[in-house]
Design an enzyme around this catalytic site. Structure first.
Site, mmCIF file in Angstrom:
data_model
loop_
_atom_site.group_PDB
_atom_site.id
_atom_site.type_symbol
_atom_site.label_atom_id
_atom_site.label_comp_id
_atom_site.label_asym_id
_atom_site.label_seq_id
_atom_site.Cartn_x
_atom_site.Cartn_y
_atom_site.Cartn_z
ATOM 1 N N GLU A 179 0.805 -1.221 0.000
ATOM 2 C CA GLU A 179 0.000 0.000 0.000
ATOM 3 C C GLU A 179 0.840 1.275 0.000
ATOM 4 O O GLU A 179 0.346 2.335 -0.382
ATOM 5 C CB GLU A 179 -0.958 0.021 1.196
ATOM 6 N N ASP A 180 2.111 1.195 0.377
ATOM 7 C CA ASP A 180 2.927 2.405 0.494
ATOM 8 C C ASP A 180 4.114 2.466 -0.463
ATOM 9 O O ASP A 180 4.825 3.462 -0.488
ATOM 10 C CB ASP A 180 3.451 2.552 1.933
#
Length: 362
Positions: A179-180
């Site tokens: 997600e990052d």
């Protein structure tokens, strides 16, 4: 004799009135405390197996051999690089290569490997997971100024303290990468297998993986994230444990967040994550999550007057049933009976605890 020294009736009546007055004041003070916007003073967290280790540990005690971390992954792509750059890097990654310079000489990494002593037969897999996570988060920092990689390493250490299996530990190291960073679930699966990829997916916010979800209002986005998280948790109990470990380390470092986020995260922790820990029966995580949350929701005066225990019970009662209500109100979660699935995970945790109880006794 008790009856000979019993207090007069008027004294007991006065005592009862005093107790009643104190309880009334408690209710009023707690109501004010819940609305408090004053940040608590910095403090050390309530540790769960947070032991300061010496620099060396005898191999006979189950320690992993010390790993040389002298070289940096200088050729690793930055977190902002394209997926193509990452694919080329991963294909040339050596499992025995050194970790990122962000972890060189850090006590957190040594402490993690000591906690994961029972996985020493899989040390190369753990080293590769640390390396990939470190390279993925290269250049990223947390609010306290530390390299971001410290967070997944600390999350993995909490999981290792709970004696979780290899796939869960690796997923803890990689839980924020998808997600990052540009690292994809497919790349995670190619490197570490489908089990790790499924746990990482379950612990990733869908609002960061889907453009339509990212465009939703904040409250709708949170509900969507909670729904997908609970769906994944219903399928695999290890997703719950990784998420609890992730939240616990975030709570330990919450003092560096703005005050309004401290209150929101602390309340969410009591409403969602404390009941999840209770459902599984992981008492250590439940207790520490509750204590950290309470310390951010109430001002210092109330904490000193009533203590963490009493305020914790009150806060738990105030948020009682929020998770159950969400599980029943959400049509998808209700139709799939995720509530029953989560409750059944308690048996898996009990089996896990019993297995390690016997193993460590032997």
């Amino acid at each position: 004799d008790f009856h000979q020294h019993s207090k007069p009736a008027n004294f007991r009546s006065a005592g009862a009135l005093e107790l009643s007055a104190r309880m009334g004041f408690l209710a009023f003070a707690l109501a004010l405390g819940a609305l408090s916007t004053r940040a608590p003073l910095p403090r050390t967290g309530i540790g769960m197996c947070r032991v300061v280790h010496s620099s060396t540990l005898p191999v006979g005690a189950g320690a992993l051999p010390s790993m040389a971390l002298s070289e940096s992954v200088l050729n690793a792509p930055a977190a902002t690089s394209s997926s193509a750059d990452w694919a080329r890097y991963i294909s040339s990654t050596d499992a025995c290569a050194a970790s990122s310079s962000a972890l060189d000489g850090r006590d957190e990494l040594r402490s993690f490997h000591r906690s994961a002593w029972y996985l020493q037969d899989h040390s190369l897999v753990l080293r590769r997971a640390v390396q990939v996570a470190s390279a993925a988060h290269e250049g990223q920092c947390r609010k306290n100024g530390e390299p971001f990689i410290i967070h997944p390493v600390e999350t993995a250490k909490i999981l290792a303290d709970l004696k979780m299996d290899l796939d869960t530990i690796v997923a803890g190291l990689l839980h924020d990468t998808v997600e990052d960073t540009p690292l994809t679930l497919l790349q995670v699966e190619d490197l570490f297998g489908s089990s790790v990829a499924n746990i990482v997916k379950g612990d990733s916010k869908v609002s960061k993986l889907d453009e339509q979800a990212a465009a939703l209002a904040p409250e709708a986005r949170r509900e969507l994230n909670h729904r997908n998280m609970l769906l994944a948790m219903g399928a695999d109990w290890r997703v719950v444990v990784v998420k609890l470990a992730d939240r616990l380390h975030n709570m330990r470092t919450l003092e560096f967040m703005p005050r309004h986020k401290q209150v929101r995260i602390a309340r969410e922790t009591i409403e969602i994550f404390v009941p999840l820990a209770r459902r599984l029966g992981i008492d250590a995580l439940e207790y520490e999550l509750l204590q950290h949350s309470v310390s951010y929701l109430f001002p210092e005066e109330l904490l000193g007057l009533f203590g963490l225990e009493l305020l914790g019970h009150w806060a738990r009662l105030q948020c009682w049933g929020v998770l159950d209500e969400f599980l029943l109100r959400d049509q998808v979660l209700s139709e799939l009976d995720v509530k029953t699935q989560l409750s059944s995970h308690r048996e898996r945790w009990v089996q896990h605890v019993n297995y390690w109880g016997v193993a460590l006794a032997k």
